[in-house]
Design a protein around this motif. Structure first.
Motif, PDB file in Angstrom:
ATOM      1  N   ALA A   1      49.288  39.865  39.996  1.00  0.00           N
ATOM      2  CA  ALA A   1      50.713  39.582  39.823  1.00  0.00           C
ATOM      3  C   ALA A   1      51.579  40.788  40.196  1.00  0.00           C
ATOM      4  CB  ALA A   1      50.995  39.151  38.385  1.00  0.00           C
ATOM      5  N   GLY A   2      50.933  41.915  40.544  1.00  0.00           N
ATOM      6  CA  GLY A   2      51.667  43.079  41.031  1.00  0.00           C
ATOM      7  C   GLY A   2      52.007  44.126  39.989  1.00  0.00           C
ATOM      8  N   PHE A   3      51.318  44.115  38.857  1.00  0.00           N
ATOM      9  CA  PHE A   3      51.654  45.039  37.777  1.00  0.00           C
ATOM     10  C   PHE A   3      50.540  46.050  37.521  1.00  0.00           C
ATOM     11  CE2 PHE A   3      53.900  41.078  36.814  1.00  0.00           C
ATOM     12  CZ  PHE A   3      55.196  41.552  36.709  1.00  0.00           C
ATOM     13  N   ASP A   4      50.941  47.290  37.217  1.00  0.00           N
ATOM     14  CA  ASP A   4      50.005  48.289  36.726  1.00  0.00           C
ATOM     15  C   ASP A   4      49.603  47.901  35.304  1.00  0.00           C
ATOM     16  OD1 ASP A   4      50.257  49.686  39.083  1.00  0.00           O
ATOM     17  OD2 ASP A   4      51.506  51.275  38.245  1.00  0.00           O
ATOM     18  N   ILE A   5      48.452  48.391  34.876  1.00  0.00           N
ATOM     19  CA  ILE A   5      47.869  47.962  33.615  1.00  0.00           C
ATOM     20  C   ILE A   5      47.467  49.169  32.786  1.00  0.00           C
ATOM     21  CG2 ILE A   5      45.965  46.628  32.571  1.00  0.00           C
ATOM     22  CD1 ILE A   5      46.317  46.125  36.180  1.00  0.00           C
ATOM     23  N   HIS A   6      47.622  49.038  31.461  1.00  0.00           N
ATOM     24  CA  HIS A   6      47.069  50.035  30.544  1.00  0.00           C
ATOM     25  C   HIS A   6      46.361  49.294  29.421  1.00  0.00           C
ATOM     26  CE1 HIS A   6      46.398  53.831  28.604  1.00  0.00           C
ATOM     27  NE2 HIS A   6      46.677  53.217  27.464  1.00  0.00           N
ATOM     28  N   ILE A   7      45.119  49.703  29.151  1.00  0.00           N
ATOM     29  CA  ILE A   7      44.329  49.101  28.085  1.00  0.00           C
ATOM     30  C   ILE A   7      43.848  50.204  27.147  1.00  0.00           C
ATOM     31  CG2 ILE A   7      42.258  47.772  27.502  1.00  0.00           C
ATOM     32  CD1 ILE A   7      42.456  46.493  30.316  1.00  0.00           C
ATOM     33  N   ASN A   8      44.062  49.984  25.855  1.00  0.00           N
ATOM     34  CA  ASN A   8      43.528  50.872  24.822  1.00  0.00           C
ATOM     35  C   ASN A   8      42.350  50.165  24.162  1.00  0.00           C
ATOM     36  OD1 ASN A   8      43.821  53.271  22.934  1.00  0.00           O
ATOM     37  ND2 ASN A   8      43.857  51.546  21.505  1.00  0.00           N
ATOM     38  N   VAL A   9      41.257  50.892  23.948  1.00  0.00           N
ATOM     39  CA  VAL A   9      40.074  50.316  23.315  1.00  0.00           C
ATOM     40  C   VAL A   9      39.725  51.115  22.060  1.00  0.00           C
ATOM     41  CG1 VAL A   9      37.677  49.599  23.606  1.00  0.00           C
ATOM     42  CG2 VAL A   9      39.217  49.627  25.589  1.00  0.00           C
ATOM     43  N   VAL A  10      39.606  50.383  20.948  1.00  0.00           N
ATOM     44  CA  VAL A  10      39.218  50.987  19.681  1.00  0.00           C
ATOM     45  C   VAL A  10      37.695  50.958  19.581  1.00  0.00           C
ATOM     46  CG1 VAL A  10      39.384  50.813  17.171  1.00  0.00           C
ATOM     47  CG2 VAL A  10      41.376  50.260  18.604  1.00  0.00           C
ATOM     48  N   ASN A  11      37.124  52.095  19.234  1.00  0.00           N
ATOM     49  CA  ASN A  11      35.682  52.263  19.063  1.00  0.00           C
ATOM     50  C   ASN A  11      34.883  51.807  20.293  1.00  0.00           C
ATOM     51  OD1 ASN A  11      36.045  53.404  16.541  1.00  0.00           O
ATOM     52  ND2 ASN A  11      35.885  51.453  15.483  1.00  0.00           N
ATOM     53  N   PRO A  12      35.140  52.451  21.430  1.00  0.00           N
ATOM     54  CA  PRO A  12      34.426  52.086  22.660  1.00  0.00           C
ATOM     55  C   PRO A  12      32.950  52.464  22.586  1.00  0.00           C
ATOM     56  CG  PRO A  12      35.628  54.122  22.981  1.00  0.00           C
ATOM     57  CD  PRO A  12      36.017  53.608  21.620  1.00  0.00           C
ATOM     58  N   ASP A  13      32.161  51.805  23.437  1.00  0.00           N
ATOM     59  CA  ASP A  13      30.753  52.160  23.580  1.00  0.00           C
ATOM     60  C   ASP A  13      30.494  52.450  25.063  1.00  0.00           C
ATOM     61  OD1 ASP A  13      30.801  49.612  24.698  1.00  0.00           O
ATOM     62  OD2 ASP A  13      29.543  48.706  23.160  1.00  0.00           O
ATOM     63  N   MET A  14      29.258  52.693  25.419  1.00  0.00           N
ATOM     64  CA  MET A  14      28.951  53.032  26.812  1.00  0.00           C
ATOM     65  C   MET A  14      29.313  51.885  27.766  1.00  0.00           C
ATOM     66  SD  MET A  14      28.243  56.092  26.663  1.00  0.00           S
ATOM     67  CE  MET A  14      27.859  56.346  28.368  1.00  0.00           C
ATOM     68  N   TYR A  15      29.135  50.653  27.353  1.00  0.00           N
ATOM     69  CA  TYR A  15      29.533  49.499  28.157  1.00  0.00           C
ATOM     70  C   TYR A  15      31.027  49.581  28.480  1.00  0.00           C
ATOM     71  CZ  TYR A  15      30.502  44.649  29.443  1.00  0.00           C
ATOM     72  OH  TYR A  15      30.904  43.519  30.102  1.00  0.00           O
ATOM     73  N   THR A  16      31.829  49.912  27.462  1.00  0.00           N
ATOM     74  CA  THR A  16      33.279  50.019  27.648  1.00  0.00           C
ATOM     75  C   THR A  16      33.608  51.018  28.745  1.00  0.00           C
ATOM     76  OG1 THR A  16      33.571  49.589  25.283  1.00  0.00           O
ATOM     77  CG2 THR A  16      35.465  50.461  26.466  1.00  0.00           C
ATOM     78  N   PHE A  17      33.014  52.196  28.677  1.00  0.00           N
ATOM     79  CA  PHE A  17      33.317  53.238  29.658  1.00  0.00           C
ATOM     80  C   PHE A  17      32.866  52.839  31.061  1.00  0.00           C
ATOM     81  CE2 PHE A  17      32.906  55.918  25.712  1.00  0.00           C
ATOM     82  CZ  PHE A  17      34.258  56.142  25.571  1.00  0.00           C
ATOM     83  N   SER A  18      31.699  52.255  31.196  1.00  0.00           N
ATOM     84  CA  SER A  18      31.222  51.878  32.524  1.00  0.00           C
ATOM     85  C   SER A  18      32.054  50.734  33.099  1.00  0.00           C
ATOM     86  CB  SER A  18      29.735  51.516  32.502  1.00  0.00           C
ATOM     87  OG  SER A  18      29.500  50.377  31.720  1.00  0.00           O
ATOM     88  N   HIS A  19      32.437  49.781  32.263  1.00  0.00           N
ATOM     89  CA  HIS A  19      33.240  48.670  32.771  1.00  0.00           C
ATOM     90  C   HIS A  19      34.693  49.068  33.035  1.00  0.00           C
ATOM     91  CE1 HIS A  19      29.804  46.184  32.349  1.00  0.00           C
ATOM     92  NE2 HIS A  19      30.471  45.176  32.854  1.00  0.00           N
ATOM     93  N   ALA A  20      35.172  50.064  32.334  1.00  0.00           N
ATOM     94  CA  ALA A  20      36.507  50.578  32.645  1.00  0.00           C
ATOM     95  C   ALA A  20      36.533  51.088  34.086  1.00  0.00           C
ATOM     96  CB  ALA A  20      36.902  51.683  31.668  1.00  0.00           C
ATOM     97  N   GLY A  21      35.501  51.795  34.480  1.00  0.00           N
ATOM     98  CA  GLY A  21      35.403  52.268  35.866  1.00  0.00           C
ATOM     99  C   GLY A  21      35.294  51.124  36.851  1.00  0.00           C
ATOM    100  N   ALA A  22      34.526  50.103  36.506  1.00  0.00           N
ATOM    101  CA  ALA A  22      34.381  48.939  37.394  1.00  0.00           C
ATOM    102  C   ALA A  22      35.703  48.193  37.527  1.00  0.00           C
ATOM    103  CB  ALA A  22      33.297  48.007  36.863  1.00  0.00           C
ATOM    104  N   ILE A  23      36.410  48.032  36.433  1.00  0.00           N
ATOM    105  CA  ILE A  23      37.719  47.357  36.486  1.00  0.00           C
ATOM    106  C   ILE A  23      38.656  48.130  37.386  1.00  0.00           C
ATOM    107  CG2 ILE A  23      39.772  46.822  35.103  1.00  0.00           C
ATOM    108  CD1 ILE A  23      37.797  46.082  32.808  1.00  0.00           C
ATOM    109  N   ASN A  24      38.656  49.439  37.270  1.00  0.00           N
ATOM    110  CA  ASN A  24      39.493  50.282  38.125  1.00  0.00           C
ATOM    111  C   ASN A  24      39.170  50.072  39.596  1.00  0.00           C
ATOM    112  OD1 ASN A  24      41.629  52.067  37.856  1.00  0.00           O
ATOM    113  ND2 ASN A  24      40.463  53.418  36.534  1.00  0.00           N
ATOM    114  N   ALA A  25      37.907  49.921  39.920  1.00  0.00           N
ATOM    115  CA  ALA A  25      37.491  49.752  41.313  1.00  0.00           C
ATOM    116  C   ALA A  25      37.856  48.379  41.866  1.00  0.00           C
ATOM    117  CB  ALA A  25      35.988  49.966  41.438  1.00  0.00           C
TER     118      ALA A  25
END
Length: 117
Positions: free
Chosen positions: A37-61
């Motif tokens: 839709a053309g918008f920048d995004i910001h997501i905050n995650v409470v109590n992340p785990d390793m899955y969270t960090f790896s998928h954050a990178g994938a989402i960015n890509a």
């Protein structure tokens, strides 16, 4: 309240905050719909785990628009009953919104399970 770590947005964003389980179930679709839709995004995650960090990178890509993430480690949540915990997660975005708004300038706050069209 715990300190945020990660990258704050520096331009207007659509913002959501969630726990690691909601992140797993909804973050990629949320980010893709915002980006398409053309918008920048910001997501905050409470109590992340390793899955969270790896998928954050994938989402960015996978997104064309900028995606930033912040994280919070809040250990005391384990002591809350389920109803109080649900209430906390529903309110968390408003606890950290001042920091996001100060950094981004303009923010639209949504639930992570929303789709932007």
């Amino acid at each position: 309240m715990s300190e945020l770590y990660g990258e704050l947005p520096t331009s207007p964003v659509i913002f959501a905050s969630c726990d690691k389980e909601y992140f797993k179930g909804h973050a990629a679709e949320f980010a893709m719909s915002c980006s398409e839709a053309g918008f920048d995004i910001h997501i905050n995650v409470v109590n992340p785990d390793m899955y969270t960090f790896s998928h954050a990178g994938a989402i960015n890509a996978l997104t064309e628009k900028r995606v930033t993430f912040t994280f919070q480690d809040i250990k005391d949540l384990k002591e809350l009953d389920s109803e109080t915990l649900r209430t906390y997660y529903a309110c968390n975005r408003f606890f950290i919104l001042p920091q996001i708004l100060n950094s981004a300038g303009k923010v639209l706050t949504l639930d992570i399970d929303c789709m932007v069209m």
